[in-house]
Design an enzyme around this catalytic site. Structure first.
Site, PDB file in Angstrom:
ATOM      1  N   GLU A  44     -16.645  74.338  40.222  1.00 28.37           N
ATOM      2  CA  GLU A  44     -16.629  75.435  39.261  1.00 28.37           C
ATOM      3  C   GLU A  44     -15.751  76.580  39.726  1.00 28.37           C
ATOM      4  OE1 GLU A  44     -21.058  74.708  37.383  1.00 28.37           O
ATOM      5  OE2 GLU A  44     -20.772  76.433  38.689  1.00 28.37           O
ATOM      6  N   ASN A  45     -15.477  77.471  38.770  1.00 28.21           N
ATOM      7  CA  ASN A  45     -14.686  78.654  39.040  1.00 28.21           C
ATOM      8  C   ASN A  45     -15.268  79.786  38.212  1.00 28.21           C
ATOM      9  OD1 ASN A  45     -12.216  80.510  38.534  1.00 28.21           O
ATOM     10  ND2 ASN A  45     -11.591  79.183  40.218  1.00 28.21           N
ATOM     11  N   ALA A  46     -15.180  81.011  38.723  1.00 23.99           N
ATOM     12  CA  ALA A  46     -15.699  82.155  37.972  1.00 23.99           C
ATOM     13  C   ALA A  46     -15.012  82.274  36.615  1.00 23.99           C
ATOM     14  CB  ALA A  46     -15.519  83.439  38.774  1.00 23.99           C
ATOM     15  N   SER A  47     -13.774  81.832  36.525  1.00 27.19           N
ATOM     16  CA  SER A  47     -13.084  81.715  35.238  1.00 27.19           C
ATOM     17  C   SER A  47     -13.398  80.310  34.740  1.00 27.19           C
ATOM     18  CB  SER A  47     -11.574  81.906  35.425  1.00 27.19           C
ATOM     19  OG  SER A  47     -10.914  81.685  34.205  1.00 27.19           O
ATOM     20  N   TYR A  48     -14.448  80.181  33.935  1.00 29.33           N
ATOM     21  CA  TYR A  48     -15.038  78.881  33.603  1.00 29.33           C
ATOM     22  C   TYR A  48     -14.032  77.830  33.154  1.00 29.33           C
ATOM     23  CZ  TYR A  48     -19.573  81.211  33.875  1.00 29.33           C
ATOM     24  OH  TYR A  48     -20.669  81.911  34.306  1.00 29.33           O
ATOM     25  N   GLU A  55     -15.608  63.661  37.073  1.00 27.13           N
ATOM     26  CA  GLU A  55     -14.813  62.507  36.652  1.00 27.13           C
ATOM     27  C   GLU A  55     -13.327  62.771  36.839  1.00 27.13           C
ATOM     28  OE1 GLU A  55     -17.230  64.209  35.090  1.00 27.13           O
ATOM     29  OE2 GLU A  55     -17.897  63.118  33.329  1.00 27.13           O
ATOM     30  N   CYS A  86     -17.697  65.011  29.363  1.00 29.26           N
ATOM     31  CA  CYS A  86     -17.268  65.962  28.335  1.00 29.26           C
ATOM     32  C   CYS A  86     -16.014  65.418  27.640  1.00 29.26           C
ATOM     33  CB  CYS A  86     -16.995  67.330  28.958  1.00 29.26           C
ATOM     34  SG  CYS A  86     -15.479  67.412  29.941  1.00 29.26           S
ATOM     35  N   CYS A  89     -12.856  65.177  29.874  1.00 32.36           N
ATOM     36  CA  CYS A  89     -12.929  64.035  30.790  1.00 32.36           C
ATOM     37  C   CYS A  89     -12.694  62.721  30.053  1.00 32.36           C
ATOM     38  CB  CYS A  89     -14.276  64.000  31.505  1.00 32.36           C
ATOM     39  SG  CYS A  89     -14.403  65.267  32.786  1.00 32.36           S
TER      40      CYS A  89
END
Length: 133
Positions: A44-48, A55, A86, A89
């Site tokens: 993850e990243n703070a910038s979603y 995958e 998702c 993916c």
């Protein structure tokens, strides 16, 4: 290579997932045609929007290592029902995997659902869609 072996490999990646925001770890195991297992986890990243799913991490890692031919993909998570890729993916899976390749959707309760790439993304956008001639 068995589904159990793929599940074991993907499960090990749950602890490697970087999920400080969602707290939703996902692991994936991709089986190459020469029986190597390439794994990935979600990051993850703070910038979603910059978050990368398990995958895609596994597929990108495999491609970076020179692999282009795959036999199976397994995805797992700590969920009540089997986990499912998702949309992003699904598109990446369809780019690198044959339509008939099996994709195993699992969870840590030993539930398994088997689908094909084509079942995951019928009518996938592909290179032929870019042909304007």
């Amino acid at each position: 290579m068995s589904v159990a072996q793929l599940l074991s490999a993907a499960t090990k990646l749950l602890d490697q997932a970087y999920v400080p925001y969602s707290h939703f770890p996902v692991g994936a195991a991709l089986l190459t045609t020469d029986d190597q297992i390439i794994t990935g986890c979600n990051i993850e990243n703070a910038s979603y929007g910059l978050t990368n799913c398990a995958e895609r991490t596994a597929i990108f890692q495999a491609v970076a290592q020179g692999h282009r031919d795959f036999k199976a993909l397994l995805v797992t998570g700590v969920t009540d029902e089997v986990i499912s890729p998702c949309g992003a993916c699904r598109q990446v899976i369809s780019e690198f995997c044959t339509p008939e390749m099996p994709v195993y959707l699992t969870n840590q309760n030993q539930q398994v659902a088997k689908m094909t790439v084509q079942e995951l993304l019928p009518g996938a956008f592909d290179a032929e869609d870019l042909d304007h001639d």
